[in-house]
Write a protein that holds these residues in place. Structure first.
Motif, short mmCIF file in Angstrom:
data_model
loop_
_atom_site.label_atom_id
_atom_site.label_comp_id
_atom_site.label_asym_id
_atom_site.label_seq_id
_atom_site.Cartn_x
_atom_site.Cartn_y
_atom_site.Cartn_z
N TRP A 1 20.36 66.31 -38.80
CA TRP A 1 20.41 67.69 -39.30
C TRP A 1 19.07 68.36 -38.98
CZ3 TRP A 1 20.81 69.38 -45.14
CH2 TRP A 1 21.00 70.77 -45.19
N PRO A 2 18.90 68.85 -37.76
CA PRO A 2 17.60 69.40 -37.34
C PRO A 2 17.15 70.60 -38.16
CG PRO A 2 19.05 69.06 -35.44
CD PRO A 2 19.89 68.89 -36.66
N LEU A 3 18.08 71.36 -38.72
CA LEU A 3 17.73 72.57 -39.47
C LEU A 3 17.62 72.32 -40.96
CD1 LEU A 3 19.95 75.21 -37.63
CD2 LEU A 3 17.56 74.62 -37.21
N PRO B 1 11.03 65.20 -40.67
CA PRO B 1 11.71 65.44 -41.95
C PRO B 1 11.01 64.75 -43.12
CG PRO B 1 12.93 63.85 -40.63
CD PRO B 1 11.84 64.38 -39.75
N VAL B 2 11.14 65.35 -44.27
CA VAL B 2 10.67 64.77 -45.54
C VAL B 2 11.84 64.86 -46.51
CG1 VAL B 2 9.06 64.94 -47.46
CG2 VAL B 2 8.29 65.47 -45.14
N VAL B 3 12.19 63.75 -47.13
CA VAL B 3 13.31 63.72 -48.06
C VAL B 3 12.82 63.29 -49.44
CG1 VAL B 3 14.90 63.14 -46.20
CG2 VAL B 3 13.96 61.31 -47.61
N ASP C 1 21.90 65.98 -50.18
CA ASP C 1 22.34 66.99 -49.22
C ASP C 1 22.65 66.39 -47.86
OD1 ASP C 1 22.08 68.91 -51.13
OD2 ASP C 1 20.15 69.68 -50.43
N LEU C 2 22.23 65.15 -47.65
CA LEU C 2 22.47 64.47 -46.38
C LEU C 2 23.61 63.46 -46.47
CD1 LEU C 2 18.74 64.00 -45.42
CD2 LEU C 2 20.41 65.11 -43.95
#
Length: 421
Positions: free
Chosen positions: A294-296, A264-266, A305-306
């Motif tokens: 949240w794998p997707l 993931p990249v946030v 969003d997280l």
């Protein structure tokens, strides 16, 4: 000699053999050391305008290099060697730092050329005519070794400077993460040439499996297209990109995400000023820690969003954001939005079931859900956003302050009025 031997260039090259200098020439060279140094420094002052413009301490450092170079030539001419390492130690060992700070490599080579010209001009006064050619060849070979040594000094200085710049960048990024005082942060960030004071964003992802040095330079170069300033810090397996004066849209962030490694990249919320950059960066760190839940998730994904995953990972800032950004606005908006949203989510997202539960028309449910979207920015008809809203309801109900506000609201508004819309 066989054809195979003659066809190998390495075998045809013979090592340089320096002819041995006569004792009389060596004696005269040593006697002329002072004269050569004086003439060389005078010639530098006359022929190189930039040399005259240096500060006294800088000229002294370069003068020391020149004197060392001439004295080292005499020692080398007496005992020739094929190793260039002695040049680096003997000539530049005295003042390599001062040399690289005072002048560029191009000017250093001009200085070497000037000294060589001075020594060559003094050859007729030092050596007998029979040794003129031999001494001139020795001066040329020596000057070549000195030039290579100078290039080596500058290359090492550039490597050291680049490594220091990278460490300084990492320290600045770390200072932002830890929320250092504004005065300290401004001082640190100015040292790396950072000029932006608004629209600051932080991206975090894994470092790629490829070369770390190449990754940092490529990421920094790509970031220049989407922001006025950028800093890159590598903390173990994580890479942190800090952008200032961000002008990029979502497409720009998608492009930057391709430079990170797998996983993931946030990216953080956009901080309006440098003062808020620390809170924004902390949100990104909390998001990357919870992103695996949240794998997707899109890549990159907004830290906001997280919020649900961050709350479950004991992030108090996300909990507060859900309460203040969703739950409290819904309470203040009234008109049965909380009750409608709660019923809609608990009844499996059924408009008809919610209408029956609340004794209202299905269009009323649609209207209230649209109002929920207008008030909070999250659409309950989208499954992922409905999950965020549901988490906000759970967190808000557990919050003592919002429980009191909701209780007061229910007492002040008759139950019947909640079903009129």
């Amino acid at each position: 000699m066989s054809d195979e031997q003659t066809s190998n260039p390495a075998q045809r090259i013979r090592p340089f053999r320096q002819a041995k200098a006569s004792p009389e020439t060596l004696k005269r060279l040593k006697q002329h050391l002072g004269v050569l140094s004086t003439v060389a420094l005078k010639h530098l002052d006359q022929s190189l305008p930039w040399y005259r413009g240096l500060r006294p301490e800088e000229r002294a450092a370069l003068g020391l290099v020149a004197q060392k170079g001439i004295a080292s030539f005499v020692s080398w001419y007496e005992r020739p060697t094929t190793s260039p390492q002695w040049v680096l130690n003997d000539v530049f060992g005295a003042a390599p730092t001062e040399l690289t700070r005072s002048i560029s490599l191009q000017k250093a080579l001009q200085l070497i050329r000037t000294i060589v010209e001075v020594v060559e001009s003094q050859v007729p006064d030092i050596a007998p005519e029979a040794e003129h050619t031999q001494l001139r060849e020795a001066v040329l070979r020596y000057s070549r070794e000195v030039a290579f040594a100078a290039a080596d000094v500058y290359a090492r200085a550039a490597e050291t400077r680049g490594a220091w710049d990278s460490r300084l960048e990492a320290l600045v990024v770390d200072a932002v993460m830890r929320g250092e005082s504004q005065d300290s942060l401004r001082s640190r960030i100015a040292a790396v040439g950072w000029k932006s004071h608004e629209n600051i964003l932080v991206m975090i992802g894994a470092t790629p499996a490829s070369s770390q040095v190449g990754f940092v330079s490529e990421l920094r170069r790509a970031a220049a297209r989407y922001a006025r300033d950028s800093l890159v810090g590598v903390h173990g397996e994580r890479a942190i990109l800090m952008l200032g004066g961000v002008e990029a849209d979502r497409a720009g962030l998608d492009r930057l995400a391709t430079f990170f490694g797998e996983g993931p990249v946030v990216y953080s919320p956009l901080a309006p000023t440098l003062k808020e950059a620390s809170a924004s960066a902390k949100a990104a760190f909390a998001a990357i820690a919870a992103a695996k839940a949240w794998p997707l998730a899109p890549r990159p994904v907004d830290a906001d969003d997280l919020w649900p995953e961050r709350v479950m990972n004991n992030d108090s800032e996300a909990r507060e954001a859900l309460v203040s950004g969703i739950y409290k606005p819904l309470i203040k908006a009234g008109n049965g939005l909380i009750e409608t949203l709660s019923s809609y989510l608990s009844l499996g997202h059924s408009l008809e079931g919610t209408a029956r539960e609340l004794f209202v028309h299905a269009n009323t449910v649609r209207y209230r859900l649209k109002r929920v979207c207008d008030v909070t920015g999250w659409d309950p008809l989208v499954p992922r956003e409905a999950f965020v809203l549901q988490t906000a309801l759970v967190v808000g109900r557990l919050d003592a302050e919002t429980t009191e506000i909701l209780s007061e609201t229910r007492q002040s508004v008759p139950r019947k009025s909640l079903t009129t819309l």
